[in-house]
Design an enzyme around this catalytic site. Sequence first.
Site, PDB file in Angstrom:
ATOM      1  CG  HIS A  55      -0.086  -4.125   4.758  1.00  0.00           C
ATOM      2  ND1 HIS A  55      -0.978  -3.546   4.016  1.00  0.00           N
ATOM      3  CD2 HIS A  55       0.643  -5.279   4.478  1.00  0.00           C
ATOM      4  CE1 HIS A  55      -1.111  -4.345   2.923  1.00  0.00           C
ATOM      5  NE2 HIS A  55      -0.372  -5.381   3.197  1.00  0.00           N
ATOM      6  CG  HIS A  66      -1.995  -1.127   0.966  1.00  0.00           C
ATOM      7  ND1 HIS A  66      -2.505  -1.489   2.188  1.00  0.00           N
ATOM      8  CD2 HIS A  66      -2.707  -1.210  -0.045  1.00  0.00           C
ATOM      9  CE1 HIS A  66      -3.582  -2.400   1.920  1.00  0.00           C
ATOM     10  NE2 HIS A  66      -3.640  -2.366   0.587  1.00  0.00           N
ATOM     11  CD  GLU A 110      -0.601   0.434   4.410  1.00  0.00           C
ATOM     12  OE1 GLU A 110      -0.053  -0.600   4.457  1.00  0.00           O
ATOM     13  OE2 GLU A 110      -1.908   0.393   4.086  1.00  0.00           O
ATOM     14  CD  GLU A 129      -2.387  -3.598   8.961  1.00  0.00           C
ATOM     15  OE1 GLU A 129      -1.740  -2.398   8.801  1.00  0.00           O
ATOM     16  OE2 GLU A 129      -3.067  -4.047   8.171  1.00  0.00           O
ATOM     17  NE  ARG A 153      -6.389   0.246   0.602  1.00  0.00           N
ATOM     18  CZ  ARG A 153      -6.338  -0.786   1.721  1.00  0.00           C
ATOM     19  NH1 ARG A 153      -5.737  -0.321   2.677  1.00  0.00           N
ATOM     20  NH2 ARG A 153      -6.903  -1.910   1.715  1.00  0.00           N
TER      21      ARG A 153
HETATM   22  O1  0X9 Z   1      -6.740  -3.886   4.556  1.00  0.00           O
HETATM   23  C1  0X9 Z   1      -5.713  -4.328   4.360  1.00  0.00           C
HETATM   24  O2  0X9 Z   1      -5.248  -4.578   3.195  1.00  0.00           O
HETATM   25  C2  0X9 Z   1      -4.711  -4.516   5.479  1.00  0.00           C
HETATM   26  N1  0X9 Z   1      -4.932  -3.388   6.368  1.00  0.00           N
HETATM   27  S1  0X9 Z   1      -4.280  -1.808   5.865  1.00  0.00           S
HETATM   28  O3  0X9 Z   1      -4.827  -0.736   6.867  1.00  0.00           O
HETATM   29  N2  0X9 Z   1      -2.645  -1.729   5.909  1.00  0.00           N
HETATM   30  O4  0X9 Z   1      -4.713  -1.657   4.530  1.00  0.00           O
HETATM   31  C3  0X9 Z   1      -5.348  -5.556   6.398  1.00  0.00           C
HETATM   32  C4  0X9 Z   1      -5.129  -6.842   5.740  1.00  0.00           C
HETATM   33  C5  0X9 Z   1      -5.214  -7.992   6.866  1.00  0.00           C
HETATM   34  N3  0X9 Z   1      -6.220  -8.957   6.482  1.00  0.00           N
HETATM   35  C6  0X9 Z   1      -7.666  -8.720   7.168  1.00  0.00           C
HETATM   36  N4  0X9 Z   1      -7.943  -7.968   7.965  1.00  0.00           N
HETATM   37  N5  0X9 Z   1      -8.415  -9.569   7.003  1.00  0.00           N
HETATM   38 ZN    ZN Z   2      -1.943  -1.756   4.216  1.00  0.00          ZN
END
Ligand code: 0X9
Ligand code: ZN
Length: 409
Positions: free
Chosen positions: A299, A171, A174, A373, A231
């Site tokens: 991330h 992303h 980030e 994260e 993003r």
């Molecule tokens: O949404 C995403 O791709 C990730 N969070 S972000 O804020 N960096 O974009 C999280 C992906 C982790 N997987 C799940 N939450 N299911």
């Molecule tokens: Zn991300």
Amino acid sequence: MGRTMSREMKSLGLVGLLLLTALSAAQSGWSRYRLLVRTPAEAQRLADSRLGLFSEEIVIGATDVIVGPGQGAELWMVGLPFSRISALPAANAWAGQAGQGDGDYRSQYLTMDGLMSHYEALRAQYPEMISRRQIGVSRNGEAIWAYLIFAQAEQEVPVPPKNVVLIGGTHAREWISPSVTMHIATYLAETLAVAETAFSTKFVDKIGVWVIPDVNPDGYRFSWTNNRYWRKNRRNNGGGSYGVDLNRNYAKGWGGAGSSSNPSSDTYRGPSAFSEPELTGLRDLSLSLPNVIASIDFHSYGQKILWPWSYTTSPPPDASWLNQVGTAMRSEILLHGLLAYQQGQASTTLYVASGTSKDWFYDVFGTPSFTIELRDTGQYGFLLPENQIAPTQEEGWWAFVGLINKIVP
Ligand code: 0X9
Ligand code: ZN
């Protein structure tokens, strides 16, 4: 303008349209707004909108969004109660600095060119240990590289028998992600180059670590030059819309819950699984390796160590093992006096998301696969101050060490 929106706008009539136009004009800078999401239908409406998320997830309750110049109407169209939390720096405030960012990676964010020159310097410093392979070409034609860190005692092992994949920059906004990935690459090379330790002997002749400095170079560049809150990648979707969410474009569970079919959405999954050239090279590299024993996709933000599944709330077959590995990673970070990271299954700890990296890696290789994260928990979010770079890099390093020590005892 999206089809849904123009239809709704028509029903508003001329006065409504004028009002929305005025509201958009009134929203001149960038702001963080807090929305009150009351139902799953409202959550989906927000997910399908063009508003960028500031919160790490859309929750029933308070969810923060990024509202840019001219997006006032969009905010109203979503139709949720809102309040303005704070001003955000202009999205292009970093544009003038695009020539910098080639300095110390421990205390500043590097531009795409800065990242690559650091990796090239590292490769020049350890030519025996580090090699690189071009694994693909981005939408805008930029090479995507994988750096292999593989220490050999006799220079006779042609391919690492075991392999770990570390992904930076999925992303664009980030920025701490490629920064942490770079630290792990650098520190691992330095660690393997000095005296033999219990840790380094796990790697010599045995484990190759494939580091992708930045799997989304177009997006990363765009986040420096045009929009700090960007993003996705920079696919031209037509109709003035750009970008596929690379963490919704993997094949496992592709198209399911927690991804959007709207090209203007920040979680747009793309027209088909692995439609994006940024990912096909990574996929093919991984499939070509003899034994992928783990992967981490870095991330921000949230301070969480997340394991599969993402696409469903059902537990994965190895839930208790993944839980042990995640706990070992979390403990290793704490042991070094750094921050507490939560660990758990992604879909239940954070939210359901389909087509993500860790689900694909786990599905194909059946080995521990994580999304980490990084910092923080929302105060600065994607705009993590540079004085937090070094400690966050250390958290990434110790998570990696905890992972290796657990799976290669
Ligand atoms: O949404 C995403 O791709 C990730 N969070 S972000 O804020 N960096 O974009 C999280 C992906 C982790 N997987 C799940 N939450 N299911
Ligand atoms: Zn991300």
